[in-house]
Design a protein around this motif. Structure first.
Motif, PDB file in Angstrom:
ATOM      1  N   TRP A 272       0.817  -1.217   0.000  1.00 24.08           N
ATOM      2  CA  TRP A 272       0.000   0.000   0.000  1.00 24.08           C
ATOM      3  C   TRP A 272       0.849   1.264   0.000  1.00 24.08           C
ATOM      4  CZ3 TRP A 272       0.336   3.708   3.730  1.00 24.08           C
ATOM      5  CH2 TRP A 272       0.961   3.358   4.939  1.00 24.08           C
ATOM      6  N   TRP A 273       2.036   1.212   0.618  1.00 21.29           N
ATOM      7  CA  TRP A 273       2.842   2.431   0.706  1.00 21.29           C
ATOM      8  C   TRP A 273       3.465   2.821  -0.629  1.00 21.29           C
ATOM      9  CZ3 TRP A 273       7.904   2.159  -0.690  1.00 21.29           C
ATOM     10  CH2 TRP A 273       8.523   0.896  -0.659  1.00 21.29           C
ATOM     11  N   SER A 275       1.875   3.358  -3.248  1.00 19.52           N
ATOM     12  CA  SER A 275       0.995   4.371  -3.815  1.00 19.52           C
ATOM     13  C   SER A 275       1.307   5.760  -3.271  1.00 19.52           C
ATOM     14  CB  SER A 275      -0.468   4.014  -3.530  1.00 19.52           C
ATOM     15  OG  SER A 275      -0.704   3.978  -2.134  1.00 19.52           O
ATOM     16  N   ALA A 323      -3.016   1.887  -4.708  1.00 15.22           N
ATOM     17  CA  ALA A 323      -3.584   1.902  -3.357  1.00 15.22           C
ATOM     18  C   ALA A 323      -4.808   1.001  -3.263  1.00 15.22           C
ATOM     19  CB  ALA A 323      -3.942   3.334  -2.968  1.00 15.22           C
ATOM     20  N   ASN A 327      -5.336  -2.935  -1.358  1.00 22.85           N
ATOM     21  CA  ASN A 327      -6.370  -3.162  -0.343  1.00 22.85           C
ATOM     22  C   ASN A 327      -7.536  -3.976  -0.879  1.00 22.85           C
ATOM     23  OD1 ASN A 327      -5.626  -1.497   2.206  1.00 22.85           O
ATOM     24  ND2 ASN A 327      -5.172  -0.102   0.495  1.00 22.85           N
ATOM     25  N   SER A 416     -11.379   7.425  -1.622  1.00 25.11           N
ATOM     26  CA  SER A 416     -10.280   7.259  -0.666  1.00 25.11           C
ATOM     27  C   SER A 416     -10.741   7.063   0.775  1.00 25.11           C
ATOM     28  CB  SER A 416      -9.328   8.457  -0.757  1.00 25.11           C
ATOM     29  OG  SER A 416     -10.009   9.657  -0.428  1.00 25.11           O
ATOM     30  N   LEU A 419     -10.362   3.568   2.130  1.00 19.22           N
ATOM     31  CA  LEU A 419      -9.058   2.950   2.345  1.00 19.22           C
ATOM     32  C   LEU A 419      -8.782   2.826   3.842  1.00 19.22           C
ATOM     33  CD1 LEU A 419      -7.074   4.920  -0.374  1.00 19.22           C
ATOM     34  CD2 LEU A 419      -7.616   2.481  -0.431  1.00 19.22           C
ATOM     35  N   LEU A 424      -2.982   7.101   3.678  1.00 20.51           N
ATOM     36  CA  LEU A 424      -3.670   7.304   2.409  1.00 20.51           C
ATOM     37  C   LEU A 424      -4.916   8.164   2.576  1.00 20.51           C
ATOM     38  CD1 LEU A 424      -3.335   3.757   0.811  1.00 20.51           C
ATOM     39  CD2 LEU A 424      -2.220   5.870   0.073  1.00 20.51           C
TER      40      LEU A 424
END
Length: 672
Positions: A272-273, A275, A323, A327, A416, A419, A424
């Motif tokens: 995820w990081w 993104s 991202a 997820n 977003s 998330l 994020l």
């Protein structure tokens, strides 16, 4: 014959046309023959890959292996949905640029330096997309870079052109080195360089993060990501205008393809990081690019900086897709990825159109400085209309295509809150704010570009004597203007065509759009958001027509012409009009103090002194001064210190070779 084989034959014909151009360089009909052949071949390849994209199925196509390249590897070529989409962009742009060149090329002062490399450039871009192993990809990538460098060097007698080509070559070599390292990590100790094997491999988080970094450097330097963008505003304006259209509207998309191919296809499941890194770079790139464009008065440099902004928008969308995919929100990942691909296509449309328009202005006036233009709407009405369409489209205003893709990006941003990571949740809205700022600045930038260049009165004799350009150039511009309107009015057709690509990469797709009533587009569900480009277009057309009818029918029955209000000073000079610098002054005073270290100074003579007043503006490129000048100085310093190695004895040379061999064997032992 399979589609991949047919496209390879098209590439072979383009290389043959390049050789033919060398042999007939001095022939007066060479321009028509080379550009005509390039147009026909690109058109055949475009139709082939478009049919392949629209007929794409879920089954993965088998690669075509030719006995070329490395003896134990061969050359692998594969035409899947992702490759087909980018080949559509390349060959449509190549066909349009070739057709434009039939007219524009007549004014080229050194056709023998341009014609041999133009079809080779098209062939190189096609080869990069078709490559299905690292060796073929890198070889094609370097071939594309070297041929485009030769095209930038067309007007090599100009000092600025030589400097632009040198910086481009250095940055291209740096990017290729990063790509070489990235593919080496993907291949691992086994040394399997075909993409099919890489796709099945697993990588540690550290290796995957390193590959992502190298791809951002390698592909980002070619695409124009900040701070790797410095070559782009130098090289794109230096090339002939139809080559500028290819480099800006098409070649940068080849770099985006390379990033997508590796990060979304070969690297495996994202973290995820990742993104956050891509989102940050994309948002900063968008704002820095459009602010630099606003400061420019050279029309082609303005368009080049605008390309940087649009590359930032695309990378923001790709960051969102990473991202969401990390997820397991595949529906949102498909939306963000479709928005990125849609903007890839849209940017190729309106940026090629705008560079064609800039080339038409350069042909008619010999000027790129907007402060030496003005009033061209009366001398070049067709070019001005096409340029206006491109300006509205790139400003993301409905009903044209730029609005749709950026609207889809914002629809992805609005997802977003779903998330789970707080980083994020904070980062995505902040980047959304940067995109909103860049969109507003883009509209101001192209109001400036169109207003200063086409409206008002001619500022110079060259602008006053300008004439409309040839039919080939106009036809190429109006084709792209029509495509900008089509993709904006009927975006559902484009979104459905992108479905095989998004399904292949993230395992999901947007809802089928062509089945929605009234040809609306629905990114997720109708209860959340929808947009109907056709209704917006009809409303704008009817309301504008009604307003024009009412004004001409009831306001006045006679046409009255009078001079513009002169503020009490008769016969005002055209120089008193707004210039590009004065138009950008409010924005410069807000942002320029910190981003450009802008300094303004005014020298006002004393009363009675006949000397003119002087206004001086100093803008500095902090990225160039803070990053690249120190690197260049360090390289020069190191080269001077190592210069004595050229004068060693044979014994010392052999000792150095022995130590290097021992070092490499140690590295190999530790690696395995």
């Amino acid at each position: 014959m399979t589609p991949v084989a047919l496209v390879l034959w098209c590439i072979a014909v383009l290389l043959g046309v390049s050789i033919l151009a060398v042999m007939m360089a001095r022939w007066s009909r060479a321009t028509a023959v080379i550009y005509g052949a390039s147009f026909c071949v690109s058109a055949v390849a475009f139709v082939t890959v478009l049919l392949q994209l629209t007929a794409a199925s879920a089954s993965a196509p088998l690669p075509l292996v030719l006995p070329l390249g490395l003896p134990w590897l061969g050359a692998h070529f594969r035409l899947d949905a992702l490759a087909a989409f980018f080949l559509v962009v390349i060959n449509l742009g190549g066909a349009a640029a070739s057709f434009y060149g039939l007219g524009y090329g007549r004014h080229e002062t050194a056709p023998q330096r341009l014609l041999p490399f133009f079809p080779a450039f098209l062939a190189g871009m096609n080869l990069v997309i078709l490559a299905a192993d690292a060796f073929t990809f890198l070889l094609s990538w370097e071939f594309m870079s070297l041929v485009s460098w030769a095209l930038v060097m067309t007007h090599h007698r100009e000092r600025d052109t030589r400097m632009a080509a040198y910086i481009y070559l250095v940055m291209a070599s740096f990017g290729t080195m990063a790509l070489l390292l990235a593919f080496g990590l993907l291949a691992g100790a086994s040394g399997s360089y075909d993409f099919a094997t890489m796709r099945m491999a697993t990588h540690t988080p550290a290796v995957a993060a390193f590959v992502l970094t190298l791809m951002l450097i390698g592909a980002g330097s070619k695409a124009g990501l900040v701070p790797l963008h410095v070559w782009l505003p130098l090289a794109h304006p230096a090339a002939p205008s139809h080559v500028s259209a290819l480099m800006s509207g098409v070649m940068t998309k080849v770099a985006i393809y390379g990033f997508i191919r590796v990060v979304f296809d070969l690297l495996g499941e994202p973290a995820w990081w990742w993104s956050m890194v891509v989102l940050t770079l994309g948002g900063v790139t968008a704002v820095v690019g459009i602010l630099n464009a606003l400061m420019e008065q050279d029309l082609k440099r303005l368009l080049a900086y605008s390309t940087i902004e649009n590359i930032g928008i695309i990378f923001v969308s790709l960051g969102l897709a990473l991202a969401f995919e990390a997820n397991a929100m595949t529906w949102a990942a498909a939306l963000a990825l479709a928005a990125a691909l849609f903007h890839v296509l849209n940017h190729s449309f309106f940026k090629s159109l705008l560079f064609f328009g800039a080339g038409a202005i350069l042909t008619a006036t010999g000027e790129r400085d907007m402060d030496k233009l003005g009033g061209l709407i009366h001398r070049m009405p067709f070019t001005s209309f096409a340029f206006l369409v491109g300006s509205v489209a790139i400003s993301a205003l409905p009903p044209f295509n730029g609005f749709v893709s950026e609207w889809l990006v914002f629809q992805a941003i609005l997802q977003s809150p779903n998330l789970p990571q707080w980083g994020l949740k904070i980062m995505v809205p902040a980047v959304g704010g940067l995109l909103a700022l860049s969109a507003a600045l883009a509209a101001a930038c192209f109001v400036k570009a169109f207003g200063v260049a086409f409206l008002g009165r001619p500022r110079t004799l060259a602008a006053q004597l300008a004439q409309e350009v040839d039919r080939f150039s106009l036809t190429a511009m109006f084709v792209f203007a029509t495509l900008c309107l089509f993709a904006g009015v009927l975006p559902g057709i484009v979104i459905d065509a992108l479905a095989p690509v998004t399904f292949t990469l993230v395992g999901d797709r947007m809802p089928v759009q062509t089945s929605v009533p009234w040809l609306s587009i629905v990114p997720i569900t109708e209860s959340r958001s929808s947009y109907n480009g056709l209704l917006v277009f009809v409303f704008i057309a009817l309301s504008a027509s009604l307003a024009a009818y009412i004004v001409h029918r009831f306001a006045s029955r006679s046409l009255r012409r009078a001079p513009a209000w002169d503020c009490g000073f008769p016969e005002a000079s055209p120089q008193t009009q707004y210039t590009s610098g004065s138009f950008a002054q409010p924005v410069r005073r807000v942002f320029g103090t910190h981003l450009f270290r802008a300094r303004e100074s005014v020298e006002m003579p004393a009363p009675g002194d006949p000397e003119p007043a002087r206004f001086t503006l100093d803008l500095r490129d902090l990225i160039w001064e803070g990053l690249y000048e120190p690197i260049a100085g360090a390289v020069w310093f190191t080269a001077e210190r190592l210069n004595h190695l050229q004068f060693l004895t044979i014994r010392r040379y052999l000792s150095l070779v022995f130590l290097a061999l021992v070092f490499l064997l140690l590295v190999l032992a530790l690696w395995s």
